[in-house]
Design an enzyme around this catalytic site. Structure first.
Site, short mmCIF file in Angstrom:
data_model
loop_
_atom_site.label_atom_id
_atom_site.label_comp_id
_atom_site.label_asym_id
_atom_site.label_seq_id
_atom_site.Cartn_x
_atom_site.Cartn_y
_atom_site.Cartn_z
N CYS A 380 0.84 -1.20 0.00
CA CYS A 380 0.00 0.00 0.00
C CYS A 380 0.88 1.26 0.00
O CYS A 380 1.47 1.61 -1.02
CB CYS A 380 -0.96 -0.04 1.20
SG CYS A 380 -2.33 1.14 1.07
N HIS A 513 -3.56 -5.11 0.45
CA HIS A 513 -3.03 -5.66 1.71
C HIS A 513 -3.13 -7.18 1.71
O HIS A 513 -4.10 -7.75 2.22
CB HIS A 513 -3.81 -5.09 2.90
CG HIS A 513 -3.53 -3.65 3.17
ND1 HIS A 513 -2.56 -3.25 4.07
CD2 HIS A 513 -4.08 -2.53 2.66
CE1 HIS A 513 -2.53 -1.92 4.10
NE2 HIS A 513 -3.45 -1.46 3.25
N GLU A 515 -1.67 -9.28 3.49
CA GLU A 515 -1.57 -9.88 4.83
C GLU A 515 -2.93 -10.29 5.40
O GLU A 515 -3.03 -11.21 6.22
CB GLU A 515 -0.87 -8.93 5.80
CG GLU A 515 -1.61 -7.66 6.15
CD GLU A 515 -1.30 -6.48 5.22
OE1 GLU A 515 -1.44 -5.33 5.66
OE2 GLU A 515 -0.94 -6.74 4.06
#
Length: 538
Positions: A380, A513, A515
């Site tokens: 990001c 993102h 994750e």
């Protein structure tokens, strides 16, 4: 028929209600039951989207674009069940909904009060969007006795009365301290916590006792006697060496068995704990280790990058290597310190973030990783900083920057005014910060013969976003002539989603993102590839 399990906490915060709820959900799911987990947060913010990570930790984002509490990340990682907007609510959202209804005349002139109007809205949330779930686990944030959580506790008391005991179960998580000076485990805090809960009208059915060491039988009997809970329902949870031991620990303590016994139902099959035992063994016994530097603004707060930390560990599990996280504060990182601080690292990661503080330190570090062939992952804001660094040093645009940070810069990064989602144009704005970003799951198309396509093994991916600024697509040709490739784009080809660097072992930036979608039992391919590259870095 849905059965509702309410998880409350006492004595102190941060005992692990989220981890306990997630572990129980896994155990029930693995026995063939359909499970849903929800979180009720007592703060007055409508959602955590505008809260500083120093205040609340990370903001977790769901597929459908909700900005939620980080506990939903635990839920997803342990159960592999994607959460929804309808799985998290705050006091702020509850009051906002009630006040909006009152302004529209929805209460027909009645006096609007906490009881019944606020509690009724909470009960609506508990039951909303439930179809054929067998169990709905609802975690109540905060600590019993806090004034903020009282409406939620009252609502679940009412809910249990309305639904009946055969459909509702109360689990209370408490702290059982060990006093070194007297060499004793103390049950009094648990007794007082349960007394507080009972004074509000709730008798816990199961008590989970968090402790640093095993609780002797006599102390369990004491908790059972004074808290009016059967001895078999006093469950201890001793501090584990890794959170991946939690499902195994709760299974050994028969938490799932006692829950099923309470509801008078039988297990459909034996839970499979083999995957958890495998990753626990890898996590605890792997000898080889690598150092990954994370350069960000909130590195001193453990929960600020919770999903990111977990995803890196998942990448280590996939590569059978221990990942040591070297946390570096970006706003304290000076140019003359870069070489010394990064000389022994195996990989560099720049996470998401907002605001100008610490950006120059990140840019210096990215330049060092690019020039010294150190594996780099920008997420990001990290991808945006990598783009700015390249523009300044390779395209020679000295004033390259982001309009978020400097209105007088050459805007390599700019505010997105609108974007396309499934054929629908969505308007962005910087007028109100809350809930105005590009949020949730969006598609990206991957370029043929690119590193990212080899990593994902797909030409199209869907990942979760949380941002309001984008890389300027007008400079695409200039970047690519110098070797920075836009290897992932939005379906309409307007928004750069992924960048990668030619002639570098591993240099990738992503606007999304990844994750948020990584799981201990299914590590995200991007993190697996990043850690593999770092493992091979000399």
């Amino acid at each position: 028929m849905a059965r509702y399990i309410f998880v409350t906490g006492g004595v102190v915060s941060s005992l692990g209600k989220g981890l306990s709820s997630a572990s129980l959900a896994y155990l029930l799911k693995s026995q063939g039951y359909k499970v849903r987990i929800r979180k009720m947060d007592p703060y007055l913010n409508v959602d955590p989207g505008t809260m500083s990570p120093f205040q609340h930790g990370e903001v977790f984002v769901t597929d459908d674009g909700a900005e939620t509490d980080l506990d939903l990340g635990h839920y997803e990682r342990f159960t592999n069940i994607s959460s929804k907007k309808s799985d998290n609510i705050t006091t702020g959202r509850i009051y906002s909904d009630v006040i909006k209804k009152e302004r529209q005349g929805g209460y027909l002139g009645k006096t609007v009060q906490v009881i019944p109007h606020i509690t009724d809205r909470i009960k609506e949330f508990i039951k909303k969007d439930i179809t054929n779930e067998d169990f709905v686990i609802c975690e109540i944030g905060g600590t019993v006795g806090d004034i903020e959580s009282l409406p939620f506790v009252e609502a679940i008391r009412q809910f249990a009365n309305e639904q009946g005991k055969s459909k509702t179960l109360f689990i209370h998580l408490t702290f059982v301290p060990f006093l070194k000076s007297s060499d004793e485990i103390k049950t009094k805090p648990t007794q007082h916590s349960v007394k507080e809960l009972r004074s509000i009208g709730i008798q816990p059915d199961i008590i989970i006792c968090r402790s640093q060491q095993s609780i002797p039988l006599d102390q369990k009997k004491k908790i059972s006697l004074f808290c009016n809970v059967p001895i078999d329902n006093v469950i201890e949870t001793v501090d584990v060496r890794t959170i991946y031991e939690a499902p195994i620990s709760f299974y050994n303590q028969k938490l799932d068995k006692q829950v099923l016994k309470y509801f008078k139902i039988k297990s459909r099959k034996k839970p499979d704990l083999t995957p958890w035992k495998k990753i626990t063994n890898i996590t605890l016994n792997t000898k080889k280790s690598i150092d990954i530097a994370i350069i960000g603004k909130y590195v001193n707060l453990k929960d600020a990058y919770k999903s990111l930390d977990e995803a890196l560990i998942h990448g280590g599990i996939a590569n059978k290597v221990k990942v040591n996280l070297i946390r570096i504060e970006s706003d304290k990182l000076k140019t003359n310190q870069i070489k010394d601080k990064l000389k022994n690292i195996s990989g560099l990661l720049i996470p998401g973030g907002f605001g100008k503080r610490g950006t120059e330190g990140k840019i210096y570090a990215i330049k060092f990783a690019r020039e010294n062939k150190i594996p780099f992952l920008g997420i990001c804001f990290g991808m945006q900083m990598a783009t700015i660094e390249f523009a300044r040093n390779e395209l020679k645009i000295k004033k390259a920057g982001s309009s978020e940070l400097d209105k007088n810069c050459f805007p390599v990064i700019g505010l997105i005014d609108e974007w396309n989602k499934n054929g629908k144009i969505i308007k962005g704005t910087d007028k109100k910060l809350g809930g105005t970003m590009r949020l949730g799951l969006y598609e990206a198309r991957l370029r043929n013969n690119s590193a990212i396509k080899k990593i994902y093994k797909s030409s199209s991916i869907n990942e979760r976003h949380r941002h309001r600024y984008e890389v300027n697509n007008n400079l695409k040709n200039e970047f690519e002539r110098k070797g920075l490739i836009f290897s992932g784009m939005s379906p309409d080809k307007n928004l750069p989603e992924i960048i990668e660097l030619r002639n570098h072992p591993w240099f990738i930036g992503v606007q999304f993102h990844p994750e948020f979608k990584s799981r201990p039992l299914a590590p995200h391919p991007l993190f697996s590839s990043f850690i593999k590259a770092a493992k091979n870095h000399k």
